[in-house]
Design a protein around this motif. Structure first.
Motif, PDB file in Angstrom:
ATOM      1  N   TRP A  99       2.110 -29.702 -53.596  1.00 16.23           N
ATOM      2  CA  TRP A  99       1.030 -28.944 -52.945  1.00 16.23           C
ATOM      3  C   TRP A  99       0.414 -29.786 -51.824  1.00 16.23           C
ATOM      4  O   TRP A  99       0.139 -29.277 -50.735  1.00 16.23           O
ATOM      5  CB  TRP A  99      -0.012 -28.555 -54.000  1.00 16.23           C
ATOM      6  N   GLY A 100       0.218 -31.059 -52.080  1.00 17.20           N
ATOM      7  CA  GLY A 100      -0.328 -31.952 -51.057  1.00 17.20           C
ATOM      8  C   GLY A 100       0.616 -32.074 -49.869  1.00 17.20           C
ATOM      9  O   GLY A 100       0.187 -32.105 -48.716  1.00 17.20           O
ATOM     10  N   ARG A 101       1.912 -32.100 -50.146  1.00 23.62           N
ATOM     11  CA  ARG A 101       2.901 -32.177 -49.081  1.00 23.62           C
ATOM     12  C   ARG A 101       2.835 -30.918 -48.202  1.00 23.62           C
ATOM     13  O   ARG A 101       2.897 -30.994 -46.981  1.00 23.62           O
ATOM     14  CB  ARG A 101       4.294 -32.306 -49.701  1.00 23.62           C
ATOM     15  N   THR A 102       2.661 -29.793 -48.856  1.00 18.85           N
ATOM     16  CA  THR A 102       2.629 -28.523 -48.120  1.00 18.85           C
ATOM     17  C   THR A 102       1.345 -28.383 -47.301  1.00 18.85           C
ATOM     18  O   THR A 102       1.384 -27.960 -46.148  1.00 18.85           O
ATOM     19  CB  THR A 102       2.721 -27.332 -49.107  1.00 18.85           C
ATOM     20  N   HIS A 103       0.221 -28.774 -47.887  1.00 18.44           N
ATOM     21  CA  HIS A 103      -1.057 -28.431 -47.257  1.00 18.44           C
ATOM     22  C   HIS A 103      -1.793 -29.616 -46.647  1.00 18.44           C
ATOM     23  O   HIS A 103      -2.844 -29.436 -46.041  1.00 18.44           O
ATOM     24  CB  HIS A 103      -1.959 -27.726 -48.283  1.00 18.44           C
ATOM     25  N   ASN A 104      -1.268 -30.823 -46.841  1.00 15.70           N
ATOM     26  CA  ASN A 104      -1.944 -31.997 -46.284  1.00 15.70           C
ATOM     27  C   ASN A 104      -0.902 -33.081 -46.022  1.00 15.70           C
ATOM     28  O   ASN A 104      -1.123 -34.251 -46.292  1.00 15.70           O
ATOM     29  CB  ASN A 104      -3.005 -32.500 -47.291  1.00 15.70           C
ATOM     30  N   GLY A 105       0.242 -32.661 -45.466  1.00 13.29           N
ATOM     31  CA  GLY A 105       1.421 -33.519 -45.517  1.00 13.29           C
ATOM     32  C   GLY A 105       1.880 -34.142 -44.219  1.00 13.29           C
ATOM     33  O   GLY A 105       3.066 -34.447 -44.094  1.00 13.29           O
ATOM     34  N   ASP A 106       1.003 -34.339 -43.241  1.00 12.70           N
ATOM     35  CA  ASP A 106       1.446 -34.955 -41.987  1.00 12.70           C
ATOM     36  C   ASP A 106       2.061 -36.329 -42.221  1.00 12.70           C
ATOM     37  O   ASP A 106       1.573 -37.100 -43.042  1.00 12.70           O
ATOM     38  CB  ASP A 106       0.272 -35.128 -41.027  1.00 12.70           C
ATOM     39  N   GLY A 107       3.089 -36.634 -41.465  1.00 12.79           N
ATOM     40  CA  GLY A 107       3.690 -37.972 -41.531  1.00 12.79           C
ATOM     41  C   GLY A 107       4.745 -38.070 -42.602  1.00 12.79           C
ATOM     42  O   GLY A 107       5.164 -37.082 -43.204  1.00 12.79           O
ATOM     43  N   VAL A 108       5.167 -39.286 -42.847  1.00 11.85           N
ATOM     44  CA  VAL A 108       6.246 -39.545 -43.807  1.00 11.85           C
ATOM     45  C   VAL A 108       5.639 -39.798 -45.182  1.00 11.85           C
ATOM     46  O   VAL A 108       4.802 -40.688 -45.338  1.00 11.85           O
ATOM     47  CB  VAL A 108       7.066 -40.780 -43.380  1.00 11.85           C
ATOM     48  N   LEU A 109       6.035 -39.027 -46.160  1.00 11.55           N
ATOM     49  CA  LEU A 109       5.505 -39.185 -47.511  1.00 11.55           C
ATOM     50  C   LEU A 109       6.609 -39.601 -48.472  1.00 11.55           C
ATOM     51  O   LEU A 109       7.799 -39.395 -48.202  1.00 11.55           O
ATOM     52  CB  LEU A 109       4.895 -37.861 -47.997  1.00 11.55           C
TER      53      LEU A 109
ATOM     54  N   CYS B  11       1.514 -41.195 -50.197  1.00  8.26           N
ATOM     55  CA  CYS B  11       1.768 -40.575 -51.495  1.00  8.26           C
ATOM     56  C   CYS B  11       1.340 -39.116 -51.464  1.00  8.26           C
ATOM     57  O   CYS B  11       0.181 -38.803 -51.205  1.00  8.26           O
ATOM     58  CB  CYS B  11       1.018 -41.322 -52.594  1.00  8.26           C
ATOM     59  N   ALA B  12       2.290 -38.229 -51.746  1.00  7.31           N
ATOM     60  CA  ALA B  12       2.002 -36.796 -51.707  1.00  7.31           C
ATOM     61  C   ALA B  12       0.956 -36.401 -52.748  1.00  7.31           C
ATOM     62  O   ALA B  12       0.151 -35.491 -52.525  1.00  7.31           O
ATOM     63  CB  ALA B  12       3.295 -36.007 -51.922  1.00  7.31           C
ATOM     64  N   ILE B  13       0.962 -37.086 -53.881  1.00  6.92           N
ATOM     65  CA  ILE B  13      -0.027 -36.771 -54.918  1.00  6.92           C
ATOM     66  C   ILE B  13      -1.426 -37.086 -54.405  1.00  6.92           C
ATOM     67  O   ILE B  13      -2.371 -36.301 -54.571  1.00  6.92           O
ATOM     68  CB  ILE B  13       0.283 -37.548 -56.212  1.00  6.92           C
ATOM     69  N   SER B  14      -1.577 -38.239 -53.752  1.00  3.78           N
ATOM     70  CA  SER B  14      -2.869 -38.579 -53.149  1.00  3.78           C
ATOM     71  C   SER B  14      -3.294 -37.525 -52.137  1.00  3.78           C
ATOM     72  O   SER B  14      -4.468 -37.162 -52.067  1.00  3.78           O
ATOM     73  CB  SER B  14      -2.785 -39.923 -52.421  1.00  3.78           C
ATOM     74  N   LEU B  17      -4.678 -34.698 -54.117  1.00  2.00           N
ATOM     75  CA  LEU B  17      -5.951 -35.034 -54.753  1.00  2.00           C
ATOM     76  C   LEU B  17      -7.060 -35.179 -53.718  1.00  2.00           C
ATOM     77  O   LEU B  17      -8.230 -34.922 -54.010  1.00  2.00           O
ATOM     78  CB  LEU B  17      -5.813 -36.320 -55.566  1.00  2.00           C
ATOM     79  N   ALA B  18      -6.699 -35.596 -52.504  1.00  2.00           N
ATOM     80  CA  ALA B  18      -7.713 -35.731 -51.456  1.00  2.00           C
ATOM     81  C   ALA B  18      -8.361 -34.389 -51.152  1.00  2.00           C
ATOM     82  O   ALA B  18      -9.540 -34.324 -50.788  1.00  2.00           O
ATOM     83  CB  ALA B  18      -7.084 -36.308 -50.184  1.00  2.00           C
ATOM     84  N   LEU B  19      -7.612 -33.316 -51.321  1.00  2.32           N
ATOM     85  CA  LEU B  19      -8.165 -31.992 -51.030  1.00  2.32           C
ATOM     86  C   LEU B  19      -8.991 -31.458 -52.194  1.00  2.32           C
ATOM     87  O   LEU B  19      -9.936 -30.716 -51.996  1.00  2.32           O
ATOM     88  CB  LEU B  19      -7.040 -30.996 -50.714  1.00  2.32           C
ATOM     89  N   VAL B  20      -8.637 -31.823 -53.400  1.00  2.00           N
ATOM     90  CA  VAL B  20      -9.312 -31.212 -54.547  1.00  2.00           C
ATOM     91  C   VAL B  20      -9.309 -32.135 -55.770  1.00  2.00           C
ATOM     92  O   VAL B  20      -8.973 -31.734 -56.861  1.00  2.00           O
ATOM     93  CB  VAL B  20      -8.670 -29.844 -54.884  1.00  2.00           C
ATOM     94  N   GLY B  21      -9.703 -33.395 -55.571  1.00  2.00           N
ATOM     95  CA  GLY B  21      -9.577 -34.341 -56.658  1.00  2.00           C
ATOM     96  C   GLY B  21     -10.862 -34.593 -57.399  1.00  2.00           C
ATOM     97  O   GLY B  21     -11.336 -35.723 -57.456  1.00  2.00           O
ATOM     98  N   ASP B  22     -11.408 -33.575 -57.976  1.00  2.00           N
ATOM     99  CA  ASP B  22     -12.725 -33.697 -58.561  1.00  2.00           C
ATOM    100  C   ASP B  22     -12.878 -32.544 -59.549  1.00  2.00           C
ATOM    101  O   ASP B  22     -12.451 -31.427 -59.267  1.00  2.00           O
ATOM    102  CB  ASP B  22     -13.730 -33.591 -57.401  1.00  2.00           C
ATOM    103  N   THR B  23     -13.483 -32.833 -60.694  1.00  2.00           N
ATOM    104  CA  THR B  23     -13.552 -31.804 -61.717  1.00  2.00           C
ATOM    105  C   THR B  23     -14.331 -30.577 -61.253  1.00  2.00           C
ATOM    106  O   THR B  23     -13.894 -29.441 -61.445  1.00  2.00           O
ATOM    107  CB  THR B  23     -14.209 -32.376 -62.988  1.00  2.00           C
ATOM    108  N   TRP B  24     -15.478 -30.810 -60.633  1.00  2.00           N
ATOM    109  CA  TRP B  24     -16.268 -29.662 -60.150  1.00  2.00           C
ATOM    110  C   TRP B  24     -15.456 -28.829 -59.166  1.00  2.00           C
ATOM    111  O   TRP B  24     -15.448 -27.598 -59.230  1.00  2.00           O
ATOM    112  CB  TRP B  24     -17.554 -30.129 -59.463  1.00  2.00           C
ATOM    113  N   SER B  25     -14.792 -29.511 -58.247  1.00  2.00           N
ATOM    114  CA  SER B  25     -14.016 -28.786 -57.238  1.00  2.00           C
ATOM    115  C   SER B  25     -12.933 -27.934 -57.901  1.00  2.00           C
ATOM    116  O   SER B  25     -12.724 -26.777 -57.529  1.00  2.00           O
ATOM    117  CB  SER B  25     -13.382 -29.766 -56.257  1.00  2.00           C
ATOM    118  N   ALA B  26     -12.272 -28.508 -58.886  1.00  2.00           N
ATOM    119  CA  ALA B  26     -11.222 -27.760 -59.579  1.00  2.00           C
ATOM    120  C   ALA B  26     -11.806 -26.537 -60.289  1.00  2.00           C
ATOM    121  O   ALA B  26     -11.212 -25.455 -60.283  1.00  2.00           O
ATOM    122  CB  ALA B  26     -10.510 -28.675 -60.580  1.00  2.00           C
ATOM    123  N   ALA B  85      -3.911 -21.954 -49.100  1.00  2.00           N
ATOM    124  CA  ALA B  85      -3.791 -23.235 -49.816  1.00  2.00           C
ATOM    125  C   ALA B  85      -4.527 -23.165 -51.149  1.00  2.00           C
ATOM    126  O   ALA B  85      -4.060 -23.704 -52.160  1.00  2.00           O
ATOM    127  CB  ALA B  85      -4.345 -24.370 -48.954  1.00  2.00           C
ATOM    128  N   GLY B  86      -5.685 -22.513 -51.154  1.00  2.00           N
ATOM    129  CA  GLY B  86      -6.453 -22.375 -52.391  1.00  2.00           C
ATOM    130  C   GLY B  86      -5.707 -21.544 -53.422  1.00  2.00           C
ATOM    131  O   GLY B  86      -5.629 -21.908 -54.605  1.00  2.00           O
TER     132      GLY B  86
END
Lengths: 152, 152
Positions: A99-109, B11-14, B17-26, B85-86
């Protein structure tokens, strides 16, 4: 965030987030998933303050997602390894990665490979009954009746 | 947690998580996924302090996960609706729910139904190439070379 309330409500999502609903915790599990076990490994990888790391390791251990094991008596040293619950969470992290790659994925991951075949793994969420991609547009959330539920 | 650093690492996971890495946000996204759009709906559902809710709605909007729309001019009132994205994140929340049900699921919990068929949805993570359940035991994480990466 009242974790106890989150963890006793009737919402399954809250139950999950109660165990690991925090960015640092998720990143610790990610690193545990790629073989890190020691305090200093996590600290260096994450650039996290030691006191925050201690707290997160403690709460992940209490939540049953990591297990603390003593690997040296002199000097006393503990390591942290994923429990079954922790291993079960890794695919969700991988899906967050896609999901991060799709929606926040600029650059090389980075990516995940199958260690045997070398093929790239693409973690997606499907409905287990049908095997088809989950389609939230068609979902209805059904909650049991209860008044004291924190956001459920 | 340095969100900017999280959001520019490899890191794609980061990145996710940067977009929605918080319990309240989730939990806000969860509630948006079951039709809530208004500040007071989120506030009551989550029992969240108004200033914290404002901050989370703002950051989710800036992250492109929610869109803010004015639905009344007098008085001025905004609503928050999921972007693509949401919506894409909802299956991940459902997978977190299944994980929470498995590992922290005492008592009666809510579930998700297909609105058309009434069948219970079971959100699981599979490898999209094979359609089989994701098996993290066989994974290898491959990161691009980079020195300035926050936990990547």
């Amino acid at each position: 965030m009242d974790i106890d309330k989150l963890s006793t409500g009737t919402c399954a999502i809250s139950r999950g987030l109660a165990l690991v609903g925090d960015t640092w915790s998720a990143l610790i599990l990610r690193d545990a998933g790629r073989g890190m076990t020691q305090f200093d490994q996590f600290r260096v990888s994450l650039g996290i303050a030691p006191n925050i790391l201690s707290r997160r390791l403690k709460s992940l251990t209490e939540a049953g997602v990591l297990e603390r094991r003593r690997y040296s008596e002199r000097p006393p040293r503990d390591e942290y390894v994923l429990t079954n619950a922790g291993v079960d969470f890794l695919p969700i992290l991988a899906a967050i990665g896609e999901w991060g790659r799709t929606h926040n994925g600029d650059g090389v991951l980075g990516h995940i490979e199958d260690a045997h075949t070398g093929e790239t793994v693409q973690a997606i969420v499907v409905d287990g009954r049908t095997g088809k991609r989950a389609r939230p547009e068609t979902w209805r959330v059904v909650m049991p009746m209860r008044q004291d539920d924190a956001g459920g």
